[in-house]
Design a protein around this motif. Structure first.
Motif, short mmCIF file in Angstrom:
data_model
loop_
_atom_site.label_atom_id
_atom_site.label_comp_id
_atom_site.label_asym_id
_atom_site.label_seq_id
_atom_site.Cartn_x
_atom_site.Cartn_y
_atom_site.Cartn_z
N ASP A 114 51.68 89.94 68.34
CA ASP A 114 50.48 91.11 67.99
C ASP A 114 50.49 91.91 66.75
N GLY A 115 49.46 92.12 66.25
CA GLY A 115 48.92 92.76 65.26
C GLY A 115 49.25 92.51 63.76
N TYR A 116 47.88 90.70 64.24
CA TYR A 116 48.02 89.89 62.65
C TYR A 116 47.39 89.11 63.40
N GLU A 117 46.47 88.50 61.91
CA GLU A 117 45.61 87.46 62.33
C GLU A 117 46.74 85.97 62.86
N HIS A 118 46.07 85.11 63.92
CA HIS A 118 47.03 84.36 63.98
C HIS A 118 45.97 82.72 63.69
N LEU A 119 46.64 81.55 63.78
CA LEU A 119 45.43 80.22 63.35
C LEU A 119 46.95 79.26 64.51
N VAL A 120 45.86 78.52 64.52
CA VAL A 120 47.07 77.20 64.93
C VAL A 120 45.54 75.85 64.92
N VAL A 121 46.19 74.96 63.69
CA VAL A 121 44.47 74.22 63.62
C VAL A 121 45.40 72.32 63.59
N HIS A 122 45.02 71.40 64.39
CA HIS A 122 45.62 70.68 64.68
C HIS A 122 44.80 69.31 63.48
N ARG A 123 45.43 68.21 63.31
CA ARG A 123 44.51 67.13 62.95
C ARG A 123 45.30 66.16 63.01
N VAL A 124 44.86 65.09 63.45
CA VAL A 124 45.29 63.85 63.73
C VAL A 124 45.18 63.27 62.55
N ILE A 125 46.21 62.53 62.35
CA ILE A 125 46.56 61.68 60.38
C ILE A 125 46.99 60.07 60.22
N GLY A 126 47.10 60.08 61.82
CA GLY A 126 47.37 58.29 62.39
C GLY A 126 47.88 57.81 63.13
N HIS A 127 48.10 56.98 62.88
CA HIS A 127 49.38 56.16 63.93
C HIS A 127 50.67 55.42 64.20
N GLY A 128 51.50 55.69 64.59
CA GLY A 128 52.79 54.92 64.48
C GLY A 128 54.38 55.56 63.50
N GLU A 129 54.71 54.57 63.74
CA GLU A 129 56.91 55.31 62.99
C GLU A 129 55.81 55.61 62.15
N SER A 130 55.96 55.08 61.06
CA SER A 130 55.59 54.16 59.45
C SER A 130 54.20 56.41 58.95
N THR A 131 53.82 55.77 59.72
CA THR A 131 52.83 57.18 59.16
C THR A 131 53.98 58.50 59.52
N PHE A 132 54.67 58.62 60.71
CA PHE A 132 55.43 59.75 60.80
C PHE A 132 56.22 59.71 59.79
N ASN A 133 57.28 58.94 59.74
CA ASN A 133 58.04 59.00 58.63
C ASN A 133 57.51 59.26 56.63
N ARG A 134 56.20 58.44 56.67
CA ARG A 134 55.65 59.02 55.97
C ARG A 134 55.16 60.34 55.12
N ALA A 135 54.90 60.99 56.31
CA ALA A 135 53.69 62.34 56.63
C ALA A 135 55.16 63.36 56.89
N ALA A 136 56.59 62.53 56.94
CA ALA A 136 57.48 64.00 57.37
C ALA A 136 58.11 63.95 55.88
N GLU A 137 58.42 63.03 55.23
CA GLU A 137 58.75 63.40 53.78
C GLU A 137 58.14 63.60 52.91
#
Length: 165
Positions: A22-45
């Motif tokens: 409490d006492g702060y502005e909150h922000l939670v936003v999501h974006r789909v960036i693709g599908h699959g393990e290779s997309t996940f690994n690239r994004a994580a890197e």
């Protein structure tokens, strides 16, 4: 003592991992960036090597080439007289099989006080989602005085982070 030696500027360290305080502005936003393990690994890197911040248009000077707990980072935006520089410290890192990310907290002099979490998740339905979670409030006299401008800047860079992956 330099600015990068100071402790965090807020008490609720790690709160982006659970219920936002409490006492702060909150922000939670999501974006789909693709599908699959290779997309996940690239994004994580890209996320864990500060590339998301660079792609969002920030100049990044970090104490470590890769994000790790305790890493300190100085971020800069703008040019010449309109340059803003601020520092953060990584407060935790997420290193799970299908989730990677980190949260950093603000250090003294940052225009905001609070914490921001960046997380990439490869869900069971094969969708890869990038999520930003934050809580913040003005941290300097000039960000309090210019609160509407500060909020717009925060929204602008949130969009840029989401587009960076």
């Amino acid at each position: 003592m330099t600015l990068m030696d100071h402790p965090l500027s807020y008490p609720e360290v790690g709160a982006t991992a659970g219920q936002l305080p409490d006492g702060y502005e909150h922000l939670v936003v999501h974006r789909v960036i693709g599908h699959g393990e290779s997309t996940f690994n690239r994004a994580a890197e890209r996320l864990m090597s500060w590339q998301v911040h660079r792609a969002a248009g920030l100049t990044v000077t970090a104490t470590t080439a890769r994000v790790e707990p305790g890493s300190r980072v100085r971020l800069r935006l703008g040019r010449h007289l309109l340059r803003i520089s601020f520092a953060c410290q990584v407060v935790y890192v997420v290193e799970e099989e299908r989730r990677r990310g980190f949260a950093y907290g603000t250090l003294p002099g940052h225009p905001e006080r609070g914490e921001e979490r960046f997380c990439v998740e490869w869900r069971d339905d094969d969708v890869v989602v990038f999520t930003l979670t934050a809580f913040s409030r003005p941290g300097t006299w000039w960000s309090r005085a210019g609160a509407p401008i500060s909020r717009r800047l925060q929204q602008r860079y949130t969009r840029r982070y989401l587009q960076a992956l």
